[in-house]
Every structure is written in structure tokens, then in C-alpha cells.
Design a protein around this motif. Structure first.
Motif, PDB file in Angstrom:
ATOM      1  N   VAL A  29      34.824  -8.924  34.239  1.00  6.49           N
ATOM      2  CA  VAL A  29      36.004  -8.422  33.525  1.00  6.49           C
ATOM      3  C   VAL A  29      37.099  -8.026  34.504  1.00  6.49           C
ATOM      4  CG1 VAL A  29      36.861  -6.559  32.056  1.00  6.49           C
ATOM      5  CG2 VAL A  29      34.684  -7.665  31.515  1.00  6.49           C
ATOM      6  N   LEU A  30      36.737  -7.237  35.526  1.00 10.54           N
ATOM      7  CA  LEU A  30      37.744  -6.744  36.467  1.00 10.54           C
ATOM      8  C   LEU A  30      38.388  -7.872  37.262  1.00 10.54           C
ATOM      9  CD1 LEU A  30      35.889  -3.554  37.784  1.00 10.54           C
ATOM     10  CD2 LEU A  30      37.829  -3.625  36.211  1.00 10.54           C
ATOM     11  N   ILE A  31      37.566  -8.787  37.759  1.00 12.87           N
ATOM     12  CA  ILE A  31      38.126  -9.911  38.526  1.00 12.87           C
ATOM     13  C   ILE A  31      38.944 -10.823  37.624  1.00 12.87           C
ATOM     14  CG2 ILE A  31      37.528 -12.033  39.782  1.00 12.87           C
ATOM     15  CD1 ILE A  31      35.180 -10.534  41.010  1.00 12.87           C
ATOM     16  N   ALA A  47      45.848 -11.088  44.346  1.00 12.18           N
ATOM     17  CA  ALA A  47      44.478 -10.838  43.891  1.00 12.18           C
ATOM     18  C   ALA A  47      43.469 -11.443  44.854  1.00 12.18           C
ATOM     19  CB  ALA A  47      44.277 -11.413  42.493  1.00 12.18           C
ATOM     20  N   LEU A  48      43.750 -12.654  45.340  1.00 13.30           N
ATOM     21  CA  LEU A  48      42.816 -13.326  46.245  1.00 13.30           C
ATOM     22  C   LEU A  48      42.715 -12.598  47.579  1.00 13.30           C
ATOM     23  CD1 LEU A  48      43.802 -17.043  45.526  1.00 13.30           C
ATOM     24  CD2 LEU A  48      41.888 -15.747  44.569  1.00 13.30           C
ATOM     25  N   ASP A  49      43.850 -12.097  48.070  1.00  9.80           N
ATOM     26  CA  ASP A  49      43.835 -11.337  49.329  1.00  9.80           C
ATOM     27  C   ASP A  49      43.065 -10.022  49.171  1.00  9.80           C
ATOM     28  OD1 ASP A  49      45.284 -13.298  50.581  1.00  9.80           O
ATOM     29  OD2 ASP A  49      47.226 -12.285  50.379  1.00  9.80           O
ATOM     30  N   ALA A  50      43.224  -9.378  47.996  1.00 14.07           N
ATOM     31  CA  ALA A  50      42.498  -8.132  47.737  1.00 14.07           C
ATOM     32  C   ALA A  50      40.998  -8.390  47.714  1.00 14.07           C
ATOM     33  CB  ALA A  50      42.954  -7.533  46.404  1.00 14.07           C
ATOM     34  N   ALA A 310      44.971  -4.990  42.301  1.00 14.56           N
ATOM     35  CA  ALA A 310      45.988  -5.902  42.835  1.00 14.56           C
ATOM     36  C   ALA A 310      46.777  -6.553  41.700  1.00 14.56           C
ATOM     37  CB  ALA A 310      45.333  -6.977  43.705  1.00 14.56           C
ATOM     38  N   GLY A 311      46.065  -6.906  40.617  1.00 14.52           N
ATOM     39  CA  GLY A 311      46.743  -7.475  39.455  1.00 14.52           C
ATOM     40  C   GLY A 311      47.710  -6.482  38.836  1.00 14.52           C
TER      41      GLY A 311
END
Length: 430
Positions: A29-31, A47-50, A310-311
Motif C-alpha cells: 500500500v505505502l509503496i 519515490a524511486l530515490d527514496a 516522498a510521494g
């Protein structure tokens, strides 16, 4: 564009809460929601960097993985069960006082066995029958164990402690010692309120004892003998870390105790290996199984929460929330405690909300008029307390299963004390 980002943030938060309430897998859910918000705001790399950054948080990985590896060794060798038995054996004659004592014992055992569900299973299997045989109603017996299962906040293997330690630059022992008075006070409030409710609900009496004895089938499934050396094993790393993290380590002969969590956990595992004379290969296998499991299930939530935050950042929601809190400091204490508490109670997990809060807001604590230490640990403790008041939490279901009662019946008894404990944190810790 700003209005569109605001709509994306609101929908993302509502969707996350809804999906967590529906018991969808937390990390997914979070990702998923975090990545979707980043994509919709044209910042997918955020998001990918986080995700990549969270994977390699050295302090978190060392403390959490080594602690869970040690916990697996203690479970495999049954040293954790010996500890529970040696602490509970003298208690059968305490009758009504067993209710708060059971909560307090569970709280402190939860420091040595940091998994809430694992601690409840180990303690509950022994203490719930003792409570019932003393005349405690099954729902109250289960609630007494459940109410103590946020003692893990003081464990050196707690993901929240490790997170705040890395953020503040303080050692894990220093973080734990600083919030210990508040955490212990919250535990005491829970135990005291539970005892009062036991009187109000008439949860103690001969009728409950007779009912238990009538239904009890003569099964002697407790240990015939407890090995004190086995029982000491779960406490070895804790003792080393407490001595090494305080002025006690300056005592001649104790200088060697100044070490990190992984070293202490490894010493504890070696001690367990020596006293139980278990196969070194099996101990090693269990230790690394525990490390791998903790990366997947504990650090996995931290990594996923980083993607979600991040999102939210890409929508501007985090910056807006921090700006609001800066201009309305009176709301910070409530947002940091009541927010994680409610999320923990609604979703059955206090980790996701607390970690998301500590990732997004706690780094700005000084700007909000608080310390990172108190704000971060306040949110973490409140989340754990909220989980203790949740009928759908895994630990609640474990306690309910052992006591053979409805989870809701137990929550009726734990929730009032947990609410008061959260208000205490908001008013006195922050």
C-alpha cells in the motif's frame, strides 16, 4: 496545478487509510500509493530515490537485523520461555494483584522479546492460565497481557529507537534512557486503569475461578523445571547495553561493555549457544534467518514509508503541513500523538503512521519548537499504544486466542487506559 496536487495528496492519504483498514499488505500500500502520487505529480524519481536511500540506512540495518536475529535464537533455544516461567512461577498466590503485575511483567519482558505478538504468545501461554486460575475473567486475563505489549519501545532493537538515534546522533542507549520515564509512566497508567476496570466490570472472583477449573482439562503443559541459565540469556544484551550506555561502564572491569547493538546481540547469542549446548550451525542459521526476516518485515515498512512520504512531498503536502504546524504550534503535540494513536488503533499497526510522521515531520522538530528526540519517540510510543487498543492487531488476536475470548471484549478493557496514556504523552512528553 497546486489545486490538482492537493487533490492527489488528499485522495492518496484517504486511499492509504482505507486500504490499511481493509488489511491490505502494508508495504504494498505505502509503496504503491507513494509511487502513484509521484508519477501523477511528474516526479517518479523522487519515490524511486527514496526507495534506494532507505535501503541502506546503516544504523537501522545493524540494530534491527541483529536484534531480530538474537530474538530468533532465543525462540529456537526456548530461552525466552524459560525467562517467562522463572518470572511468573512465584505469582500464583497474588490473586487480584496479578492483573497489574501481569501487565508490568509483560511490559518488561517485551523489552527482551521485542516482537509484540511473539512476547504475547510466550507470556500469555503461561500467565493467562495463572490469571484465570486465580479467579480473573478470561477477557481481563487477555487484556492484562495485551496492555503490556508496548514495552518494546525500550528495546535496543526497536526500529523507532534506531531511527531517532540516527536522526539525532545519540546512541540507542541514550535515546532509550531519555524516553524511558515517559514510556514506563504510560505503562503504569495502562496497568492502573486496567485494575480499576477489573473492579468495575467484576472481572475477579470465585465464580471465574470455578468456571476455569470446571472447563480445564488436566493437561500439565508447563515446564517441570526452569533453567536459570537459560532464563538469563534474553537479558544478556540488555544488561551489556545499559551498562555500556551509562556511567556504569566507567567502573573498573566494565569498560568492555561500551559497544554497539550488533556486538551485544552476538554476545547474547553466543551465551545462549553455550548454556543450551545447541548445534552452532543451527544457532547460526536461526540468527541469519532472523536478520533476513527483520529486513523484509521491519525495515521493509521503513523503506515503504519513505516512498509514501516522498510521494506526499511531491504533492507539496508535507511542506504545507510543516508551514501550518509552524504557525500553529499548539497542534503539534496532538498531531504527533493522537494521529499515530488513531492510525494504530484503526489499522492494527502503529509502525506505518509513526514512521511516516517521523520521516516527514520530525526532522523539522526544532523549527516547530520541539526536540527531534521527544517528538519522534512521542509519535512512536503513541502508535504502539494505539495498536494495543486495536481489535484487529496481530498481538490482540494472539491474546484473544489464548484466552479464548472476543478481541473486542479485551479492547473494551485496554482502550480507556491507552487513551489516557496517549493524553499523558501529549501533555507531559511534548
Amino acid at each position: 496545478m497546486l489545486e490538482l496536487k492537493a487533490v492527489i495528496a488528499i485522495i492518496g492519504i484517504i486511499a492509504t487509510i482505507y486500504l490499511l483498514i481493509k488489511k491490505y499488505e502494508t508495504r504494498t500500500v505505502l509503496i504503491g500509493v507513494g509511487l502513484l502520487m509521484s508519477v501523477l505529480t511528474l516526479n517518479p524519481m523522487g519515490a524511486l530515490d527514496a526507495f534506494a536511500k532507505s535501503m541502506t540506512s546503516g544504523g537501522l540495518i545493524m540494530a534491527i537485523c541483529s536484534s531480530m536475529g538474537f530474538a530468533y535464537v532465543m525462540k529456537y533455544t526456548e530461552c525466552d520461555t524459560h525467562l517467562v516461567h522463572i518470572l511468573t512461577k512465584p505469582l500464583s498466590g497474588l490473586k487480584f494483584l496479578l492483573i497489574p503485575i501481569a501487565t508490568i511483567i509483560t511490559f518488561f519482558i517485551n523489552i527482551a522479546i521485542p516482537s509484540a505478538a511473539g512476547c504475547a504468545a510466550a507470556v500469555g501461554a503461561t500467565l493467562i492460565p495463572v490469571l484465570r486460575s486465580a479467579g480473573v475473567r478470561p477477557a481481563m486475563a487477555g487484556a492484562a497481557i495485551l496492555a503490556g505489549t508496548f514495552g518494546s519501545m525500550m528495546s535496543p532493537g526497536s526500529s523507532h529507537t534506531a531511527m531517532i538515534s540516527e536522526m539525532t546522533g545519540l546512541s540507542i542507549a541514550e535515546v532509550n534512557l531519555s524516553h524511558a520515564p515517559y514510556t514506563i509512566a504510560a505503562g503504569a497508567i495502562g496497568a492502573a486503569v486496567l485494575t480499576i476496570l477489573a473492579i468495575l466490570f467484576k472481572d475477579y472472583g470465585a465464580v471465574h475461578r470455578e468456571s476455569y477449573l470446571a472447563e480445564k482439562q488436566d493437561a500439565e503443559n508447563h515446564f517441570k523445571s526452569v533453567n536459570p541459565l537459560y532464563a538469563l540469556a534474553p537479558l544478556v544484551p540488555l544488561v551489556i547495553l545499559v551498562i555500556g550506555g551509562t556511567s556504569l561502564q566507567q567502573t573498573p572491569g566494565l569498560e568492555w561493555t561500551k559497544m554497539g547493538v550488533p556486538q551485544a546481540m552476538l554476545i547474547g547469542a553466543i551465551y545462549g549457544l553455550l548454556v543450551t549446548r545447541t548445534s552452532p550451525a543451527k544457532i547460526t542459521n536461526e540468527f541469519f534467518n532472523g536478520m533476513g526476516n527483520s529486513y523484509a518485515n521491519v525495515l521493509g515498512i521503513i523503506i515503504a514509508a519513505g516512498v509514501f512520504v516522498a510521494g506526499l512531498k511531491s504533492t507539496g503536502a508535507i511542506d504545507a503541513a510543516i508551514a501550518f504546524l509552524k504557525s500553529s504550534n499548539e497542534f503539534v503535540r496532538w498531531g504527533a500523538t493522537v494521529g499515530p494513536f488513531l492510525m494504530g488503533m484503526i489499522t492494527g499497526s502503529g509502525d506505518a503512521a509513526a514512521i511516516a510522521f517521523n520521516t516527514a515531520v520530525t526532522p523539522h522538530a526544532v523549527e516547530l519548537g520541539y526536540t527531534q528526540l521527544n517528538l519522534g519517540m512521542g509519535a512512536a510510543i503513541a502508535g504502539a499504544i494505539g495498536r494495543t487498543a486495536s481489535p484487529i492487531a496481530g498481538v490482540t488476536i494472539v491474546c484473544a486466542g489464548i484466552a479464548m475470548v472476543s478481541p473486542v471484549e479485551m479492547i473494551k478493557r485496554t482502550a480507556p487506559g491507552m487513551i489516557l496514556a496517549t493524553l499523558y504523552l501529549a501533555l507531559f512528553m511534548l
